[in-house]
Structure formats: structure tokens, C-alpha cells
Design a protein around this motif. Structure first.
Motif, PDB file in Angstrom:
ATOM      1  N   ASP A  13       0.821  -1.215   0.000  1.00  0.00           N
ATOM      2  CA  ASP A  13       0.000   0.000   0.000  1.00  0.00           C
ATOM      3  C   ASP A  13       0.853   1.263   0.000  1.00  0.00           C
ATOM      4  N   GLU A  14       1.810   1.288   0.876  1.00  0.00           N
ATOM      5  CA  GLU A  14       2.607   2.504   1.025  1.00  0.00           C
ATOM      6  C   GLU A  14       3.497   2.746  -0.182  1.00  0.00           C
ATOM      7  N   ARG A  17       1.159   4.147  -2.820  1.00  0.00           N
ATOM      8  CA  ARG A  17       0.736   5.495  -2.450  1.00  0.00           C
ATOM      9  C   ARG A  17       1.877   6.502  -2.676  1.00  0.00           C
ATOM     10  N   THR A  18       3.045   6.150  -2.233  1.00  0.00           N
ATOM     11  CA  THR A  18       4.177   7.063  -2.336  1.00  0.00           C
ATOM     12  C   THR A  18       4.562   7.309  -3.784  1.00  0.00           C
TER      13      THR A  18
ATOM     14  N   GLN B 137       5.953   5.461   5.180  1.00  0.00           N
ATOM     15  CA  GLN B 137       4.843   6.155   5.839  1.00  0.00           C
ATOM     16  C   GLN B 137       5.219   7.574   6.241  1.00  0.00           C
TER      17      GLN B 137
END
Lengths: 144, 144
Positions: A13-14, A17-18, B137
Motif C-alpha cells: 500500500d505505502e 501510495r508514495t 509512511q
DNA sequence: CGAATATCAGTGACACTGAAATTA
DNA sequence: CTAATTTCAGTGGCACTGATATTC
């Protein structure tokens, strides 16, 4: 094992997203230059190659199929940033090299890229950035 | 400052490279299930929401514009994985919830996702994975 | 009335596959 | 002949903008 799954899930996910934030930011800043995100990436590689790059080489470097590299070079060529010329040593091949307008753009392109990315990595210290780079470089290359 | 630029450049490159490998791997494994990468992502969020999710909520979670979420839900709905129903409290809104076939898919989808990602993160120790997650994150959320 | 919500219509980027032409 | 290289044609995914209808 639940924790392991959550960890990999979170990493996926990260990562996504990033990356998407980076791409969106860079796209927006690239628009005035008439270049897309992918074209800018290709142009960097072509310029770095110096004497010229075969389509197949470019495709390998971009991790796309050769056919897609053709289209990408088409766009750069139509805009005048790169030039095709036949490979004197292998008449099946084409050598793509950076044209003058492309070279003139390189410095500003590097600025754009740095500016687009800086806000993203701003919360990280230099040590953390190096560690992030190291961890990303350590990831696997092929699905086993 | 040259080192700083190289570092950010490398981070951008590696981030993109790593994400693209993950996406390609997951896409390939997702094909037999009749889901795209983006649809699988949306379905996870919708299922997690339980009672139902507005299109706008979904769009925010996916970091896309609402219009794009509409199309994404169209695909999931046509395939029977989610269902739309009017929001009883706000007749402008639509609530999207996971349908039975969608629920039945969730476990296998999680397996696919884990399997697609595992080779990528295989070279990293559990500690390194946690560190990578933490660093990702920590990245910025908005272009300043 | 203005604001929010979802949808329709069209477009752009970019990756893919399969087939064809040329040449090594 | 087989393999490599590029290109042509078509498709799929997915994000965007602008406009429209409905409802708060």
C-alpha cells in the motif's frame, strides 16, 4: 503470520501510495515543458547514453517491451528532443540520441524532478534517505 | 549538493522501479480472477468499510477524483462483486458495498496479493521490512 | 441561492499482445 | 532457416477535465 501479512500488505500500500504521489507531482510540473512523466524518464536515459541507444536497450532500461519504447521515442522525436539514425554496424537497428533541444532541457528537467520529489522526501533525514534507497535497491528483481 | 541531488534522483528511480515490478506481478496473478490491479484495490477498501461507502469516500481513499471512482465501481458492479444502493439519509449519495461474490473472493485476493509481493520483499529481513514501511509512511502527503 | 454528490462524455498516458518487415 | 530488431495495428487500464442533473 497475521503480522507478516499485514506487514506485506502495508508495504504494498505505502509503496503504491508514495509512488503515485511522486508521479502526480512530477507530471504537473512537467506539463509546461511538453513532456510526459515517461518521456522525461526516457530522455534522461537516452541523454546519459551519450552516443546513442538502441530501442531494445532503451526498452530494457525502462523495463517495458520494445514496442512501447518505439511509441515513446516517437513522441520525443516529434517534439524534436531526440533523433533516430540508422546503426552503421547493424542495419536492423536504430540509434536514438539526444538532440540539441533535448540537451538544452536536461538541466531544467533535473530541477523539475528534484523539486517534485523534495517535498515527498522532506520529512526524511539524509541518513533515512540513504537507508530508504538502500532498502529499495535491495528488493527482488524477478518473480521467482 | 551533488550528492543530495543524486540521492533524490536515485530514490525517485528506485521507488518507481519497485512499484512497477510489484504492480506487474500482481496484475499477472490477478488476471484469472477477472480483476484489475485498481479494482482489487478498490474492492479491498469497500469490503473493509462494512456497511457501505460513498463514491466520494472511496475516491478520497484511493486518491483519485470521484469521476474515476465511478468508473471503477462500474467495473466491479458489472462483474457482480459490489452493489450500489441509494443512501437513505442523503439522496444525492450512493452507497457501495461488497456483494457476496466479492466477499467470497477476498481471501484468495489476499493470497494473490501476498504471493505477488513476497518475492519482492524476500531479500529484506523482518526488521528491514518494518523500517521500510516506517520510512515510506513518513514521506510527505502534499506538494508544499 | 450556493455547495455537494454522482454521473456522462471525452481525452491522454502508457503498458500490453500479435503480426509484419528487415537484416544478422 | 532461426533469431534479433523495429515497427504497425489494436486493446486495456486508469487517471484527468468539463459539463450536467439531482439533492442538501
Amino acid at each position: 503470520m497475521n503480522t507478516k501479512r499485514d506487514l506485506i500488505d502495508g508495504l504494498s500500500d505505502e509503496l503504491m501510495r508514495t509512488f503515485r504521489r511522486l508521479r502526480r507531482s512530477e507530471r504537473k510540473e512537467l506539463t509546461p515543458f511538453g513532456l510526459t512523466f515517461g518521456q522525461a524518464r526516457a530522455l534522461r536515459l537516452i541523454a546519459r547514453s551519450g552516443g546513442g541507444m538502441r530501442i531494445g536497450e532503451l526498452a530494457t532500461a525502462l523495463e517495458i517491451v520494445p514496442r512501447s519504447a518505439t511509441t515513446m521515442v516517437d513522441g520525443l522525436e516529434n517534439a524534436g528532443f531526440v533523433a533516430r539514425r540508422p546503426d552503421p554496424d547493424d542495419r536492423r537497428s536504430v540509434l536514438v540520441s539526444c538532440a540539441r533541444p533535448g540537451f538544452d532541457l536536461l538541466d531544467r528537467l533535473a530541477d523539475v524532478r528534484r523539486n517534485s520529489a523534495e517535498w515527498l522526501f522532506a520529512p526524511l533525514s539524509p541518513e533515512e534517505r540513504r537507508e530508504l534507497l538502500r532498502l529499495l535497491q535491495a528488493t527482488g528483481k524477478e518473480p521467482s
